[in-house]
Design an enzyme around this catalytic site. Structure first.
Site, short mmCIF file in Angstrom:
data_model
loop_
_atom_site.label_atom_id
_atom_site.label_comp_id
_atom_site.label_asym_id
_atom_site.label_seq_id
_atom_site.Cartn_x
_atom_site.Cartn_y
_atom_site.Cartn_z
N HIS A 17 -88.59 -39.94 -46.17
CA HIS A 17 -87.29 -39.82 -45.50
C HIS A 17 -87.33 -38.30 -44.95
O HIS A 17 -87.60 -37.50 -45.66
CB HIS A 17 -86.04 -40.20 -46.67
CG HIS A 17 -84.75 -40.13 -46.01
ND1 HIS A 17 -84.17 -41.10 -45.18
CD2 HIS A 17 -83.69 -38.98 -46.04
CE1 HIS A 17 -83.21 -40.63 -44.67
NE2 HIS A 17 -82.71 -39.38 -45.24
N LYS A 71 -82.38 -63.18 -44.02
CA LYS A 71 -83.53 -62.04 -44.59
C LYS A 71 -84.54 -62.42 -45.86
O LYS A 71 -85.59 -62.09 -45.80
CB LYS A 71 -82.52 -60.83 -45.40
CG LYS A 71 -83.48 -59.68 -45.84
CD LYS A 71 -82.57 -58.39 -46.32
CE LYS A 71 -82.23 -57.69 -45.20
NZ LYS A 71 -81.91 -56.53 -45.77
#
Length: 187
Positions: free
Chosen positions: A109, A65
């Site tokens: 969100h 990552k």
């Protein structure tokens, strides 16, 4: 003119709302880069149709990552990004991105945080039987859907149709994210 990057993993409806708002002057910025962790996702087509640069990558092609996030940081730096807007980007950021752009990364969100964190917020809220749904925009930190809340907008719905809630969430997202990004780039 401020420059923003939009990170997305799928359809890109929030990207589309942001890019259109920039073009019509509702956001005092331009989208300089789209970052997508799923080559071939619809958002990459939407970016291409608008002539916006896109870095689409397959995470599995990197050793870690940290490696792909270093490449993302280099690409953000190369185009002079001022604000990173996560819009359906389904990866948790590491210290590589947070270290380089911390305090300049926002997320949208589909719930009224701190309730219903994670990738299945709408389904969980419907299953729980809530009567007030909403959208939250927050600063991104190292926690899942954590970080200081910037804006929220709620709507009432007394039903159990997940698709209807998703449709209404998207309506709210597209309006609230545009308003909030404009305020942030003008601050």
């Amino acid at each position: 003119m401020k420059r923003i990057a939009v990170f997305a993993s799928g359809e890109g409806s929030n990207f589309e709302a942001i890019a259109a708002a920039c073009e019509r002057g509702a956001i005092a910025a331009e989208v300089a880069l789209v970052v997508c962790d799923r080559p071939g996702a619809r958002v990459t087509e939407r970016a291409a149709a608008r002539g916006i640069a896109c870095f689409a990558f397959a995470p599995k092609e990197y050793a870690s990552k940290a490696d792909y996030e270093r490449e993302i940081v280099a690409r953000l730096d190369a185009v002079g990004v001022d604000l990173v807007c996560l819009a359906g980007y389904m990866r948790i950021l590491s210290e590589v991105l947070l270290g380089a752009y911390g305090g300049r990364i926002v997320n949208i969100h589909p719930s009224l945080l701190p309730a219903f964190k994670g990738a299945h917020a709408i389904e969980e809220a419907v299953a729980y039987g809530v009567k007030v749904y909403g959208v939250t925009i927050h600063w991104v930190d190292a926690t899942l859907d954590g970080g200081r809340i910037i804006a929220q907008r709620a709507f009432a719905y007394d039903g159990d149709d997940v698709h209807e809630v998703e449709r209404r969430v998207h309506e709210v997202e597209h309006e609230l994210y545009v308003e909030t990004i404009d305020k942030l780039v003008k601050a």
